[in-house]
Design a protein around this motif. Structure first.
Motif, PDB file in Angstrom:
ATOM      1  N   GLY A  30       0.851  -1.329  -0.033  1.00 44.00           N
ATOM      2  CA  GLY A  30      -0.045   0.113  -0.030  1.00 44.00           C
ATOM      3  C   GLY A  30       0.956   1.246   0.107  1.00 44.00           C
ATOM      4  N   PHE A  31       2.132   1.059  -0.090  1.00 47.24           N
ATOM      5  CA  PHE A  31       2.998   2.601   0.056  1.00 47.24           C
ATOM      6  C   PHE A  31       2.793   3.174  -1.219  1.00 47.24           C
ATOM      7  CE2 PHE A  31       7.073   4.497  -0.726  1.00 47.24           C
ATOM      8  CZ  PHE A  31       6.949   5.448   0.464  1.00 47.24           C
ATOM      9  N   ALA A  32       2.715   4.430  -0.902  1.00 45.99           N
ATOM     10  CA  ALA A  32       2.606   5.336  -2.105  1.00 45.99           C
ATOM     11  C   ALA A  32       3.562   6.450  -2.182  1.00 45.99           C
ATOM     12  CB  ALA A  32       1.009   5.954  -2.052  1.00 45.99           C
TER      13      ALA A  32
ATOM     14  N   PHE B 266       7.566  -4.688  -4.565  1.00 45.99           N
ATOM     15  CA  PHE B 266       7.093  -6.092  -4.150  1.00 45.99           C
ATOM     16  C   PHE B 266       7.303  -6.893  -5.506  1.00 45.99           C
ATOM     17  CE2 PHE B 266       3.625  -9.017  -4.291  1.00 45.99           C
ATOM     18  CZ  PHE B 266       4.078  -9.854  -3.366  1.00 45.99           C
ATOM     19  N   LEU B 267       6.764  -6.334  -6.715  1.00 46.77           N
ATOM     20  CA  LEU B 267       6.702  -7.238  -7.745  1.00 46.77           C
ATOM     21  C   LEU B 267       8.216  -7.652  -8.446  1.00 46.77           C
ATOM     22  CD1 LEU B 267       3.643  -5.826  -9.666  1.00 46.77           C
ATOM     23  CD2 LEU B 267       3.691  -8.107  -8.238  1.00 46.77           C
ATOM     24  N   LEU B 268       9.030  -6.527  -7.996  1.00 53.68           N
ATOM     25  CA  LEU B 268      10.356  -6.521  -8.817  1.00 53.68           C
ATOM     26  C   LEU B 268      11.403  -7.488  -8.089  1.00 53.68           C
ATOM     27  CD1 LEU B 268      10.434  -3.092 -10.385  1.00 53.68           C
ATOM     28  CD2 LEU B 268       9.944  -5.424 -11.758  1.00 53.68           C
ATOM     29  N   ILE B 269      11.267  -7.192  -6.832  1.00 52.31           N
ATOM     30  CA  ILE B 269      12.549  -7.487  -5.626  1.00 52.31           C
ATOM     31  C   ILE B 269      12.040  -8.610  -4.826  1.00 52.31           C
ATOM     32  CG2 ILE B 269      13.873  -6.689  -3.917  1.00 52.31           C
ATOM     33  CD1 ILE B 269      13.731  -3.977  -5.287  1.00 52.31           C
TER      34      ILE B 269
ATOM     35  N   PHE C 266      -2.301  -3.343  -1.760  1.00 51.47           N
ATOM     36  CA  PHE C 266      -2.084  -2.550  -3.159  1.00 51.47           C
ATOM     37  C   PHE C 266      -3.920  -2.091  -3.425  1.00 51.47           C
ATOM     38  CE2 PHE C 266      -2.953  -2.809  -7.820  1.00 51.47           C
ATOM     39  CZ  PHE C 266      -2.546  -1.718  -8.106  1.00 51.47           C
ATOM     40  N   ILE C 267      -4.702  -2.870  -2.919  1.00 55.37           N
ATOM     41  CA  ILE C 267      -6.165  -2.463  -3.077  1.00 55.37           C
ATOM     42  C   ILE C 267      -6.526  -1.313  -2.306  1.00 55.37           C
ATOM     43  CG2 ILE C 267      -8.565  -3.339  -2.495  1.00 55.37           C
ATOM     44  CD1 ILE C 267      -7.435  -6.248  -3.411  1.00 55.37           C
ATOM     45  N   CYS C 268      -5.785  -1.255  -1.152  1.00 53.73           N
ATOM     46  CA  CYS C 268      -6.060  -0.215  -0.314  1.00 53.73           C
ATOM     47  C   CYS C 268      -5.523   1.240  -0.780  1.00 53.73           C
ATOM     48  CB  CYS C 268      -5.363  -0.496   1.031  1.00 53.73           C
ATOM     49  SG  CYS C 268      -6.229  -1.351   2.426  1.00 53.73           S
ATOM     50  N   PHE C 269      -4.388   0.996  -1.399  1.00 56.22           N
ATOM     51  CA  PHE C 269      -3.777   2.011  -2.322  1.00 56.22           C
ATOM     52  C   PHE C 269      -4.683   2.686  -3.268  1.00 56.22           C
ATOM     53  CE2 PHE C 269      -2.063   3.131  -6.348  1.00 56.22           C
ATOM     54  CZ  PHE C 269      -1.225   4.577  -5.877  1.00 56.22           C
ATOM     55  N   LEU C 270      -5.375   1.769  -4.053  1.00 61.77           N
ATOM     56  CA  LEU C 270      -6.290   2.139  -5.038  1.00 61.77           C
ATOM     57  C   LEU C 270      -7.497   2.675  -4.562  1.00 61.77           C
ATOM     58  CD1 LEU C 270      -6.154  -1.076  -7.261  1.00 61.77           C
ATOM     59  CD2 LEU C 270      -5.170   1.234  -7.812  1.00 61.77           C
ATOM     60  N   ILE C 271      -8.005   2.299  -3.275  1.00 61.99           N
ATOM     61  CA  ILE C 271      -9.229   2.957  -2.512  1.00 61.99           C
ATOM     62  C   ILE C 271      -8.810   4.155  -2.067  1.00 61.99           C
ATOM     63  CG2 ILE C 271     -10.745   2.713  -0.816  1.00 61.99           C
ATOM     64  CD1 ILE C 271     -10.441  -0.486  -1.333  1.00 61.99           C
ATOM     65  N   LEU C 272      -7.863   4.378  -1.425  1.00 64.09           N
ATOM     66  CA  LEU C 272      -7.378   5.715  -0.512  1.00 64.09           C
ATOM     67  C   LEU C 272      -6.936   6.666  -1.771  1.00 64.09           C
ATOM     68  CD1 LEU C 272      -5.626   4.025   2.561  1.00 64.09           C
ATOM     69  CD2 LEU C 272      -7.889   4.922   2.327  1.00 64.09           C
ATOM     70  N   HIS C 273      -6.187   6.334  -2.663  1.00 67.36           N
ATOM     71  CA  HIS C 273      -5.380   7.512  -3.295  1.00 67.36           C
ATOM     72  C   HIS C 273      -6.356   7.623  -4.955  1.00 67.36           C
ATOM     73  CE1 HIS C 273      -2.133   7.763  -0.702  1.00 67.36           C
ATOM     74  NE2 HIS C 273      -2.069   6.662  -0.616  1.00 67.36           N
ATOM     75  N   LEU C 274      -7.120   6.679  -5.270  1.00 63.18           N
ATOM     76  CA  LEU C 274      -7.901   6.759  -6.478  1.00 63.18           C
ATOM     77  C   LEU C 274      -9.338   6.872  -6.293  1.00 63.18           C
ATOM     78  CD1 LEU C 274      -5.440   4.601  -8.780  1.00 63.18           C
ATOM     79  CD2 LEU C 274      -5.353   6.929  -8.394  1.00 63.18           C
ATOM     80  N   ILE C 275      -9.821   5.739  -5.740  1.00 62.97           N
ATOM     81  CA  ILE C 275     -11.442   5.769  -5.785  1.00 62.97           C
ATOM     82  C   ILE C 275     -12.012   6.666  -4.817  1.00 62.97           C
ATOM     83  CG2 ILE C 275     -13.248   4.049  -5.245  1.00 62.97           C
ATOM     84  CD1 ILE C 275     -11.361   1.823  -6.067  1.00 62.97           C
ATOM     85  N   LEU C 276     -11.463   6.856  -3.526  1.00 54.80           N
ATOM     86  CA  LEU C 276     -12.328   7.434  -2.525  1.00 54.80           C
ATOM     87  C   LEU C 276     -11.979   9.129  -3.156  1.00 54.80           C
ATOM     88  CD1 LEU C 276     -11.598   6.163   1.105  1.00 54.80           C
ATOM     89  CD2 LEU C 276     -13.646   6.007  -0.228  1.00 54.80           C
TER      90      LEU C 276
ATOM     91  N   ASP D  51       4.636  15.259  -8.078  1.00 56.67           N
ATOM     92  CA  ASP D  51       3.759  16.250  -8.560  1.00 56.67           C
ATOM     93  C   ASP D  51       2.443  16.017  -8.233  1.00 56.67           C
ATOM     94  OD1 ASP D  51       5.766  17.275  -9.879  1.00 56.67           O
ATOM     95  OD2 ASP D  51       5.873  15.960 -11.589  1.00 56.67           O
ATOM     96  N   GLU D  52       2.140  15.644  -6.966  1.00 61.01           N
ATOM     97  CA  GLU D  52       0.709  15.182  -6.582  1.00 61.01           C
ATOM     98  C   GLU D  52       0.260  14.014  -7.074  1.00 61.01           C
ATOM     99  OE1 GLU D  52      -0.404  17.134  -3.798  1.00 61.01           O
ATOM    100  OE2 GLU D  52       1.608  18.134  -3.916  1.00 61.01           O
ATOM    101  N   THR D  53       0.617  13.454  -7.786  1.00 58.88           N
ATOM    102  CA  THR D  53      -0.070  12.283  -8.289  1.00 58.88           C
ATOM    103  C   THR D  53       0.820  10.769  -7.674  1.00 58.88           C
ATOM    104  OG1 THR D  53      -0.117  13.312 -10.758  1.00 58.88           O
ATOM    105  CG2 THR D  53      -0.094  10.724 -10.546  1.00 58.88           C
ATOM    106  N   PRO D  54      -0.113  10.157  -6.887  1.00 54.64           N
ATOM    107  CA  PRO D  54       0.273   8.871  -5.953  1.00 54.64           C
ATOM    108  C   PRO D  54       0.750   7.760  -7.000  1.00 54.64           C
ATOM    109  CG  PRO D  54      -1.966   9.120  -5.731  1.00 54.64           C
ATOM    110  CD  PRO D  54      -1.530  10.423  -6.676  1.00 54.64           C
ATOM    111  N   LEU D  55       1.957   7.104  -6.702  1.00 56.44           N
ATOM    112  CA  LEU D  55       2.458   6.057  -7.433  1.00 56.44           C
ATOM    113  C   LEU D  55       2.506   4.970  -6.610  1.00 56.44           C
ATOM    114  CD1 LEU D  55       5.309   7.872  -9.654  1.00 56.44           C
ATOM    115  CD2 LEU D  55       2.855   7.170 -10.332  1.00 56.44           C
ATOM    116  N   PRO D  56       2.192   3.520  -7.202  1.00 54.21           N
ATOM    117  CA  PRO D  56       2.159   2.583  -6.299  1.00 54.21           C
ATOM    118  C   PRO D  56       3.552   2.070  -5.896  1.00 54.21           C
ATOM    119  CG  PRO D  56       1.280   1.740  -8.095  1.00 54.21           C
ATOM    120  CD  PRO D  56       1.502   3.251  -8.057  1.00 54.21           C
ATOM    121  N   LEU D  57       4.706   2.835  -5.586  1.00 55.78           N
ATOM    122  CA  LEU D  57       6.084   2.513  -5.369  1.00 55.78           C
ATOM    123  C   LEU D  57       6.169   1.229  -4.598  1.00 55.78           C
ATOM    124  CD1 LEU D  57       8.800   3.231  -6.180  1.00 55.78           C
ATOM    125  CD2 LEU D  57       9.078   4.432  -4.042  1.00 55.78           C
ATOM    126  N   GLY D  58       5.755   0.900  -3.615  1.00 54.84           N
ATOM    127  CA  GLY D  58       5.921  -0.071  -2.666  1.00 54.84           C
ATOM    128  C   GLY D  58       5.480  -1.467  -3.320  1.00 54.84           C
ATOM    129  N   PHE D  59       4.128  -1.406  -3.907  1.00 49.03           N
ATOM    130  CA  PHE D  59       3.710  -2.699  -4.686  1.00 49.03           C
ATOM    131  C   PHE D  59       4.610  -3.095  -5.960  1.00 49.03           C
ATOM    132  CE2 PHE D  59       1.020  -4.918  -7.734  1.00 49.03           C
ATOM    133  CZ  PHE D  59       0.680  -6.006  -6.849  1.00 49.03           C
TER     134      PHE D  59
END
Length: 293
Positions: A42-44, A59-62, A80-90, A48-56
């Motif tokens: 869930g780490f973002a 996780f996929l790469l390392i 990651f689902i929490c990232f989507l909900i908190l930073h994009l959907i809500l 430029d004010e645009t959140p990126l799922p850097l943590g996820f």
């Protein structure tokens, strides 16, 4: 949104417990590792004010868990689902709810009878607009008897990061104002030099729009106000000063060095241009009425 946040938190806790209980094997410090994978998913990172799922992405790469693989992967995916909900959907849902059009009933559909201050206070109270909001633009088209054909104005709150732009349109058909709001952040601070909306409407109510007139009557009128204080008044031709309920004609030597000008434009019936290229509804005469804070 508070209720939604509470429900989402409860669902999250329940899902975390279910995933943890379904772990494949016993592992030392699994609880901390489990929470770590969730946090990583869930780490973002905000660029430029645009959140990126850097943590996820990390996780996929390392990260390649060797024990309790399904449990740790599920924890990361839940993060990651929490990232989507908190930073994009809500935020999208909250923005749509905030910017949805809202209607407020007007007291009158006549420029000569309407109480602008009361209508403004009703709008302000229902939408919780700050008291010192600034008027950016005002325009009204009305007939010689005061009947409104079109009226709209724009207001900006200038309370720091919570600055909001309000688009307010009056409909003569429904006798209602339709208000649309849009958050503009700190950009609202550039409007601090504009007149307070409450002051402008106070001036209109005190002087009465019917008294803002031209030397001869016209079929229709346009009243326009640009919100900004004018510091060079020489460019204006026919000028008046509003002093409470009074309107005084001013000569060139009496011209105020600065002030807020309300422009009144007189129009005749629209007519077809001789070239056939369209219809003219130009100003036949106009005047500016100055007021101050």
């Amino acid at each position: 949104m508070l209720i939604v946040s509470i429900l989402l938190t409860i669902i999250l806790i329940v899902l975390l417990v279910i995933i943890y209980k379904k772990r494949e094997e016993t592992e030392s410090n699994l609880g901390w590792k489990f929470i770590g994978y969730f946090w990583l998913g869930g780490f973002a990172f905000k660029g430029d004010e645009t959140p990126l799922p850097l943590g996820f992405l990390l996780f996929l790469l390392i990260f390649r868990p060797k024990t309790n693989v399904k449990t740790k992967k599920r924890s990361a995916y839940l993060g990651f689902i929490c990232f989507l909900i908190l930073h994009l959907i809500l935020p999208a849902v909250e923005r749509d709810l905030f910017e949805r059009p809202r209607d407020v009933v007007a007291a009158s559909d006549n420029m000569f009878q309407i109480n602008f201050t009361n209508d403004w206070m009703t709008i302000r109270d229902q939408l919780k607009i700050e008291e010192r909001a600034r008027l950016v633009y005002f325009k009204a088209h009305y007939q010689k008897n005061g009947q409104i054909d079109d009226l709209y104005y724009y207001v900006v709150s200038v309370s720091g990061k919570n600055s909001v732009y309000y688009d307010i349109n009056f409909s003569a058909d429904t006798n209602r104002y339709t208000i649309r709001a849009e958050k503009i952040g700190v950009e609202g601070l550039e409007y601090v030099e504009f007149v307070e909306a409450s002051r402008f409407f106070e001036v209109l109510d005190e002087v009465q729009v019917r008294n803002l007139s031209l030397e001869q009557p016209f079929v229709g009128y346009t009243l326009r106000f640009d919100g900004e204080r004018i510091k060079d008044t020489d460019e204006y031709q026919q000028k008046y000063v509003i002093l409470g309920k009074e309107i005084k004609t001013i000569t060139r030597d009496q011209l105020p060095t600065e002030g807020y000008p309300i422009n009144l434009c007189g129009k005749e019936k629209p007519y077809e241009l001789p070239t056939g290229s369209g219809v003219s509804n130009r100003c036949e005469a106009n005047a500016d009425f100055f007021f101050d804070d």
